[in-house]
Design a protein around this motif. Structure first.
Motif, PDB file in Angstrom:
ATOM      1  N   MET A 105       0.821  -1.188   0.000  1.00 49.66           N
ATOM      2  CA  MET A 105       0.000   0.000   0.000  1.00 49.66           C
ATOM      3  C   MET A 105       0.868   1.256   0.000  1.00 49.66           C
ATOM      4  SD  MET A 105      -3.123  -1.160   2.509  1.00 49.66           S
ATOM      5  CE  MET A 105      -3.963   0.378   2.447  1.00 49.66           C
ATOM      6  N   LEU A 106       1.958   1.205   0.745  1.00 50.53           N
ATOM      7  CA  LEU A 106       2.832   2.380   0.771  1.00 50.53           C
ATOM      8  C   LEU A 106       3.511   2.588  -0.580  1.00 50.53           C
ATOM      9  CD1 LEU A 106       4.401   2.018   4.315  1.00 50.53           C
ATOM     10  CD2 LEU A 106       2.873   3.813   3.534  1.00 50.53           C
ATOM     11  N   GLY A 107       3.817   1.495  -1.261  1.00 51.62           N
ATOM     12  CA  GLY A 107       4.391   1.605  -2.603  1.00 51.62           C
ATOM     13  C   GLY A 107       3.406   2.231  -3.575  1.00 51.62           C
ATOM     14  N   GLY A 108       2.148   1.858  -3.464  1.00 46.99           N
ATOM     15  CA  GLY A 108       1.110   2.450  -4.307  1.00 46.99           C
ATOM     16  C   GLY A 108       0.927   3.925  -4.025  1.00 46.99           C
ATOM     17  N   ALA A 109       0.987   4.291  -2.749  1.00 48.19           N
ATOM     18  CA  ALA A 109       0.878   5.703  -2.378  1.00 48.19           C
ATOM     19  C   ALA A 109       2.076   6.490  -2.910  1.00 48.19           C
ATOM     20  CB  ALA A 109       0.775   5.852  -0.861  1.00 48.19           C
ATOM     21  N   ALA A 110       3.265   5.882  -2.852  1.00 51.48           N
ATOM     22  CA  ALA A 110       4.453   6.543  -3.393  1.00 51.48           C
ATOM     23  C   ALA A 110       4.303   6.782  -4.886  1.00 51.48           C
ATOM     24  CB  ALA A 110       5.699   5.705  -3.104  1.00 51.48           C
ATOM     25  N   LEU A 111       3.771   5.795  -5.587  1.00 46.82           N
ATOM     26  CA  LEU A 111       3.547   5.947  -7.028  1.00 46.82           C
ATOM     27  C   LEU A 111       2.529   7.044  -7.311  1.00 46.82           C
ATOM     28  CD1 LEU A 111       4.117   4.945  -9.889  1.00 46.82           C
ATOM     29  CD2 LEU A 111       2.292   3.291  -9.580  1.00 46.82           C
ATOM     30  N   LEU A 112       1.478   7.103  -6.518  1.00 42.21           N
ATOM     31  CA  LEU A 112       0.465   8.144  -6.687  1.00 42.21           C
ATOM     32  C   LEU A 112       1.068   9.534  -6.515  1.00 42.21           C
ATOM     33  CD1 LEU A 112      -2.605   9.014  -6.874  1.00 42.21           C
ATOM     34  CD2 LEU A 112      -2.516   9.027  -4.379  1.00 42.21           C
ATOM     35  N   PHE A 113       1.859   9.722  -5.465  1.00 41.69           N
ATOM     36  CA  PHE A 113       2.465  11.028  -5.229  1.00 41.69           C
ATOM     37  C   PHE A 113       3.505  11.363  -6.297  1.00 41.69           C
ATOM     38  CE2 PHE A 113       0.697  10.631  -0.926  1.00 41.69           C
ATOM     39  CZ  PHE A 113       0.169  11.911  -0.774  1.00 41.69           C
ATOM     40  N   LYS A 114       4.212  10.355  -6.787  1.00 41.29           N
ATOM     41  CA  LYS A 114       5.184  10.596  -7.867  1.00 41.29           C
ATOM     42  C   LYS A 114       4.467  11.062  -9.120  1.00 41.29           C
ATOM     43  CE  LYS A 114       9.101   9.933 -10.244  1.00 41.29           C
ATOM     44  NZ  LYS A 114       9.139  11.047 -11.160  1.00 41.29           N
ATOM     45  N   GLN A 115       3.374  10.395  -9.481  1.00 44.15           N
ATOM     46  CA  GLN A 115       2.604  10.786 -10.660  1.00 44.15           C
ATOM     47  C   GLN A 115       2.003  12.176 -10.477  1.00 44.15           C
ATOM     48  OE1 GLN A 115       2.524   9.400 -13.528  1.00 44.15           O
ATOM     49  NE2 GLN A 115       3.487   7.467 -13.013  1.00 44.15           N
ATOM     50  N   ALA A 116       1.516  12.465  -9.272  1.00 42.77           N
ATOM     51  CA  ALA A 116       0.932  13.777  -9.015  1.00 42.77           C
ATOM     52  C   ALA A 116       1.986  14.872  -9.146  1.00 42.77           C
ATOM     53  CB  ALA A 116       0.309  13.807  -7.617  1.00 42.77           C
ATOM     54  N   ALA A 117       3.184  14.610  -8.642  1.00 42.45           N
ATOM     55  CA  ALA A 117       4.255  15.602  -8.748  1.00 42.45           C
ATOM     56  C   ALA A 117       4.603  15.864 -10.208  1.00 42.45           C
ATOM     57  CB  ALA A 117       5.485  15.126  -7.977  1.00 42.45           C
ATOM     58  N   ASP A 118       4.575  14.824 -11.037  1.00 40.60           N
ATOM     59  CA  ASP A 118       4.845  14.992 -12.467  1.00 40.60           C
ATOM     60  C   ASP A 118       3.727  15.751 -13.168  1.00 40.60           C
ATOM     61  OD1 ASP A 118       7.202  13.597 -12.126  1.00 40.60           O
ATOM     62  OD2 ASP A 118       6.400  11.695 -12.878  1.00 40.60           O
ATOM     63  N   GLN A 119       2.488  15.541 -12.750  1.00 35.11           N
ATOM     64  CA  GLN A 119       1.331  16.142 -13.402  1.00 35.11           C
ATOM     65  C   GLN A 119       1.017  17.560 -12.927  1.00 35.11           C
ATOM     66  OE1 GLN A 119      -0.774  14.820 -15.862  1.00 35.11           O
ATOM     67  NE2 GLN A 119       0.845  13.295 -16.074  1.00 35.11           N
ATOM     68  N   ILE A 120       1.551  17.952 -11.786  1.00 34.45           N
ATOM     69  CA  ILE A 120       1.200  19.266 -11.243  1.00 34.45           C
ATOM     70  C   ILE A 120       1.732  20.395 -12.127  1.00 34.45           C
ATOM     71  CG2 ILE A 120       3.132  19.702  -9.679  1.00 34.45           C
ATOM     72  CD1 ILE A 120       0.900  20.420  -7.597  1.00 34.45           C
ATOM     73  N   ALA A 121       2.829  20.160 -12.815  1.00 39.03           N
ATOM     74  CA  ALA A 121       3.379  21.181 -13.712  1.00 39.03           C
ATOM     75  C   ALA A 121       2.430  21.468 -14.871  1.00 39.03           C
ATOM     76  CB  ALA A 121       4.734  20.736 -14.235  1.00 39.03           C
ATOM     77  N   ILE A 122       1.667  20.463 -15.268  1.00 37.30           N
ATOM     78  CA  ILE A 122       0.697  20.612 -16.356  1.00 37.30           C
ATOM     79  C   ILE A 122      -0.558  21.323 -15.857  1.00 37.30           C
ATOM     80  CG2 ILE A 122      -0.705  19.351 -18.034  1.00 37.30           C
ATOM     81  CD1 ILE A 122       1.367  17.105 -17.866  1.00 37.30           C
ATOM     82  N   GLY A 123      -0.798  21.244 -14.549  1.00 40.24           N
ATOM     83  CA  GLY A 123      -1.980  21.884 -13.975  1.00 40.24           C
ATOM     84  C   GLY A 123      -3.163  20.955 -13.852  1.00 40.24           C
ATOM     85  N   THR A 124      -2.910  19.669 -13.761  1.00 42.26           N
ATOM     86  CA  THR A 124      -3.970  18.683 -13.616  1.00 42.26           C
ATOM     87  C   THR A 124      -4.656  18.853 -12.256  1.00 42.26           C
ATOM     88  OG1 THR A 124      -2.637  17.174 -14.938  1.00 42.26           O
ATOM     89  CG2 THR A 124      -4.468  16.219 -13.750  1.00 42.26           C
ATOM     90  N   GLY A 125      -5.983  18.852 -12.264  1.00 41.36           N
ATOM     91  CA  GLY A 125      -6.760  19.109 -11.060  1.00 41.36           C
ATOM     92  C   GLY A 125      -6.519  18.108  -9.948  1.00 41.36           C
ATOM     93  N   TRP A 126      -6.540  16.806 -10.295  1.00 46.91           N
ATOM     94  CA  TRP A 126      -6.368  15.805  -9.248  1.00 46.91           C
ATOM     95  C   TRP A 126      -4.977  15.895  -8.637  1.00 46.91           C
ATOM     96  CZ3 TRP A 126      -2.581  12.135  -9.290  1.00 46.91           C
ATOM     97  CH2 TRP A 126      -1.970  11.859 -10.515  1.00 46.91           C
ATOM     98  N   ALA A 127      -3.974  16.258  -9.443  1.00 49.22           N
ATOM     99  CA  ALA A 127      -2.609  16.378  -8.922  1.00 49.22           C
ATOM    100  C   ALA A 127      -2.521  17.524  -7.917  1.00 49.22           C
ATOM    101  CB  ALA A 127      -1.627  16.581 -10.059  1.00 49.22           C
ATOM    102  N   ASN A 128      -3.216  18.623  -8.201  1.00 52.61           N
ATOM    103  CA  ASN A 128      -3.246  19.732  -7.244  1.00 52.61           C
ATOM    104  C   ASN A 128      -3.893  19.302  -5.937  1.00 52.61           C
ATOM    105  OD1 ASN A 128      -2.012  21.667  -8.877  1.00 52.61           O
ATOM    106  ND2 ASN A 128      -3.936  22.158  -9.888  1.00 52.61           N
TER     107      ASN A 128
END
Length: 61
Positions: A1-24
């Protein structure tokens, strides 16, 4: 579960530059994990080692 959460936060960090709502939304929840998602992966690894240690300890008895 912690690995999945790490992947989620990694993807969000990559997507925040684009301005994706869920990443914010995700990164506003925990800025630390968006900046350092590997912390969650390290915690998962430590828990795995502890669990294996307990299992091997119970088998040895």
């Amino acid at each position: 579960m912690l690995g999945g959460a790490a992947l989620l936060f990694k993807q969000a960090a990559d997507q925040i530059a684009i301005g994706t709502g869920w990443a914010n939304d995700v990164c506003s929840t925990s800025k630390l994990f968006c900046q350092h998602p590997e912390y969650l992966a390290y915690a998962g690894g430590v828990l795995l080692v502890i669990a294996v240690g307990f299992k091997l300890g119970s088998i040895a008895r």
